[in-house]
Design a protein around this motif. Structure first.
Motif, short mmCIF file in Angstrom:
data_model
loop_
_atom_site.label_atom_id
_atom_site.label_comp_id
_atom_site.label_asym_id
_atom_site.label_seq_id
_atom_site.Cartn_x
_atom_site.Cartn_y
_atom_site.Cartn_z
N ALA A 1 13.62 -41.04 -18.47
CA ALA A 1 15.07 -40.89 -18.58
C ALA A 1 15.52 -39.49 -18.17
O ALA A 1 16.55 -39.32 -17.50
CB ALA A 1 15.50 -41.17 -20.02
N ALA A 2 14.75 -38.47 -18.56
CA ALA A 2 15.11 -37.09 -18.21
C ALA A 2 15.03 -36.87 -16.71
O ALA A 2 15.92 -36.24 -16.11
CB ALA A 2 14.19 -36.11 -18.94
N TRP A 3 13.98 -37.40 -16.08
CA TRP A 3 13.87 -37.25 -14.62
C TRP A 3 14.99 -38.00 -13.90
O TRP A 3 15.53 -37.51 -12.91
CB TRP A 3 12.50 -37.75 -14.15
N LYS A 4 15.32 -39.17 -14.39
CA LYS A 4 16.40 -39.94 -13.76
C LYS A 4 17.72 -39.18 -13.87
O LYS A 4 18.50 -39.11 -12.92
CB LYS A 4 16.50 -41.31 -14.43
N PHE A 5 17.96 -38.60 -15.04
CA PHE A 5 19.17 -37.81 -15.25
C PHE A 5 19.25 -36.64 -14.28
O PHE A 5 20.26 -36.43 -13.60
CB PHE A 5 19.21 -37.31 -16.69
N ILE A 6 18.18 -35.87 -14.19
CA ILE A 6 18.22 -34.65 -13.38
C ILE A 6 18.30 -34.98 -11.90
O ILE A 6 19.01 -34.31 -11.13
CB ILE A 6 17.00 -33.75 -13.69
N LEU A 7 17.60 -36.02 -11.44
CA LEU A 7 17.61 -36.36 -10.02
C LEU A 7 18.97 -36.89 -9.58
O LEU A 7 19.50 -36.49 -8.53
CB LEU A 7 16.51 -37.39 -9.71
N PHE A 8 19.56 -37.78 -10.36
CA PHE A 8 20.88 -38.31 -10.01
C PHE A 8 21.90 -37.18 -9.94
O PHE A 8 22.67 -37.07 -8.97
CB PHE A 8 21.33 -39.34 -11.06
N THR A 9 21.94 -36.35 -10.97
CA THR A 9 22.97 -35.32 -11.01
C THR A 9 22.75 -34.22 -9.98
O THR A 9 23.71 -33.69 -9.41
CB THR A 9 23.06 -34.72 -12.43
N LEU A 10 21.50 -33.87 -9.73
CA LEU A 10 21.22 -32.85 -8.72
C LEU A 10 21.58 -33.33 -7.32
O LEU A 10 22.18 -32.59 -6.52
CB LEU A 10 19.75 -32.44 -8.76
N LEU A 11 21.23 -34.56 -6.99
CA LEU A 11 21.56 -35.09 -5.67
C LEU A 11 23.08 -35.16 -5.49
O LEU A 11 23.60 -34.82 -4.42
CB LEU A 11 20.93 -36.47 -5.48
N GLY A 12 23.77 -35.57 -6.52
CA GLY A 12 25.23 -35.59 -6.44
C GLY A 12 25.80 -34.19 -6.29
O GLY A 12 26.77 -33.98 -5.54
#
Length: 524
Positions: free
Chosen positions: A178-189
């Motif tokens: 969940a933490a990786w999914k959060f950081i990857l989505f928000t960073l790419l955006g």
């Protein structure tokens, strides 16, 4: 309002933004200065309560000193050159749009620190937990206080790392994914958003939000505005989160610790919608107008999608997780916020800002309550909760059950509570959108969104029925009712939910003049 000099107001706003960072550094020292406890862990948790409490007091004094007679004017402003080559300035200020969000952030962070002091998180050192909590607070407060595009981006990104570690180190099952999914989505955006911010700043010749709002897009061609709105909008939509860029949210909420879920829903999601109002609406109105119907369409799909997902989780035998259900409900509630913004009308945008605050109060309370249930039963699974409470929370812990029912009916938009006004004003804004937006299209969006309110009532009442309203059985032991520290952390949210519902003018009186000026192009 109390009479406070402008220099004191400037100091208070700077303290609110920088104070948590200094507190985070102090938390990492061998012993937090000036504080003692039965153990080093207790001392550092008390330090977190002290720092967040001081920031909350400063925010309240700032609000009392705010000139409510001129809420459209930037107040407590600081403007210092920082990077002259890029004309980037340390420009701070608040108006009627940002002030409620600053106070909400300070309040929720303090309540989270207070809750954590009496119910310490299980995981690594409390020093790191308190430091991350304070860095997170500073980043969110800065996002609402800065008036420079590049500073906004830096503040916007500051919150990602502390939230990542709060989920990854103090979360529950599935926290790493969940933490990786959060950081990857928000960073790419955020990468895409940065390109859009640079495009606006370079083409307009300034990164200053006030100057851009006053210019109202006159120095930007329509094609530049369209590209900028698309790029910045994607980054903001991920953080909001807007369907279909929402998939990181349910996992993050389900895995996050209680205070992580409270802050994620209560303030982090508001950074995205705030960016739509503060940056895109005034700086690129023509480009925003091009995408407004699509934004509204995605918003109403999110309303229906989030509600149907919640209904599915609320079904008997569905093994629905209550935290996951509330996370999906946020997708629907933030859909109303986006719909109000997409109307480009004062009514709709005011509704969006009101719904922002209401969602922060109500959903923050819901996640606190679910955290309390998990502490008592060891689970957030609806079926297991029903078994462990005998589906009769009213009988096992009446005050806890009553609070859960209160938060549920507030979330479904019961008139007289805060959740009602934002959704109603967003629907009114869709009834008469700004020209030249298609009124038939927005009437369709309004009808779909109104149907979504019925779905919201259905799943919230289903949750209350499953957890609270069963027949009490002597075989199921009583649960501990609301504890004193829980009462202290939750009572302000209950009180403000009622006050905002009964006296909406307290908030709308601040936002409406600022919104009117923002949509009209500032001083034009």
């Amino acid at each position: 309002m109390i009479d406070i000099s402008e220099s004191v107001m400037q100091f208070l706003l700077a303290l609110i933004v920088v104070g948590p960072l200094l507190g985070a550094v102090a938390a990492l020292l061998p012993a937090p200065p000036g504080l003692k406890g039965k153990s080093p862990e207790q001392a550092v948790l008390r330090h977190g309560v002290t720092v967040t409490g001081a920031v909350l007091v400063a925010a309240i004094v700032l609000a009392l000193g705010f000139d409510s007679g001129h809420p459209s004017r930037m107040q407590a402003t600081t403007d210092i050159s920082w990077i002259p080559a890029l004309d980037v300035r340390i420009h701070l200020g608040i108006d009627g749009i940002s002030l409620p969000l600053v106070v909400l952030t300070a309040l929720l962070t303090f309540l989270c620190a207070l809750y954590s002091y009496f119910n310490p998180p299980t995981g690594p050192s409390p020093k790191a937990f308190v430091a991350l909590l304070l860095v997170l607070e500073s980043g969110v407060l800065a996002s609402f206080a800065v008036l420079d595009l590049l500073l906004f981006f830096l503040a916007f990104e500051t919150v990602l790392i502390p939230m990542y570690f709060l989920i990854a180190r103090w979360g529950g099952a599935g926290r790493t994914r969940a933490a990786w999914k959060f950081i990857l989505f928000t960073l790419l955006g955020s990468v895409v958003m940065l390109l859009g911010l640079l495009l606006i700043g370079i083409k307009a010749g300034t990164f200053d939000m006030v100057a851009l709002a006053t210019d109202n897009g006159r120095s930007l061609t329509t094609s530049v505005q369209v590209i900028a709105v698309l790029a910045i909008g994607i980054g903001l939509a991920v953080k909001t989160p807007m369907w279909p860029l929402h998939s990181w949210l349910p996992d993050a909420h389900t895995a996050a610790p209680t205070v992580g879920s409270v802050l994620l829903a209560g303030v982090l999601l508001k950074m995205g919608t705030y960016g739509f109002v503060r940056i895109l609406l005034p700086a690129a109105p023509d480009g925003f107008r091009t995408f407004a119907p699509y934004l509204a369409a995605f918003a109403v799909v999110g309303i229906i999608y989030g509600s149907l997902a919640c209904l599915n989780l609320a079904k008997r035998g569905a093994r629905g997780d209550l935290k996951r259900l509330i996370a999906y409900s946020s997708v629907g509630h933030m859909g109303f916020v986006l719909l109000g913004i997409a109307t480009m009308t004062p009514t709709g945008v005011n509704g969006a800002l009101f719904a922002n605050i209401a969602h922060g109060l109500i959903t923050g309370l819901l996640f606190f309550l679910v955290g309390g249930l998990k502490d008592r039963t060891g689970t957030t699974d609806l079926d297991t909760l029903a078994e462990k409470t005998g589906a009769a929370l009213y009988g096992r812990a009446p005050r806890l059950g009553g609070l859960l029912a209160f938060a549920a009916v507030a979330s479904l938009g019961l008139p007289g509570l805060a959740g009602f006004w934002g959704e109603m004003l967003a629907l009114f804004g869709a009834f008469e959108p700004a020209a030249p937006l298609s009124r038939p299209a927005f009437l369709t969006f309004m009808a779909i969104a109104a149907f979504g309110t019925l779905l919201t009532a259905a799943y919230m009442l289903a949750v209350v029925r499953r957890v609270c309203m069963g027949a009490a059985s002597q075989e199921v032991p009583k649960l501990a009712d609301v504890r004193s520290y829980e009462c202290a952390a939750w009572t302000p949210l209950v009180a403000l939910t009622v006050v905002a519902g009964l006296w909406p003018k307290a908030l709308l009186g601040l936002t409406d003049p600022a919104v009117q000026q923002l949509l009209s192009g500032g001083t034009r």
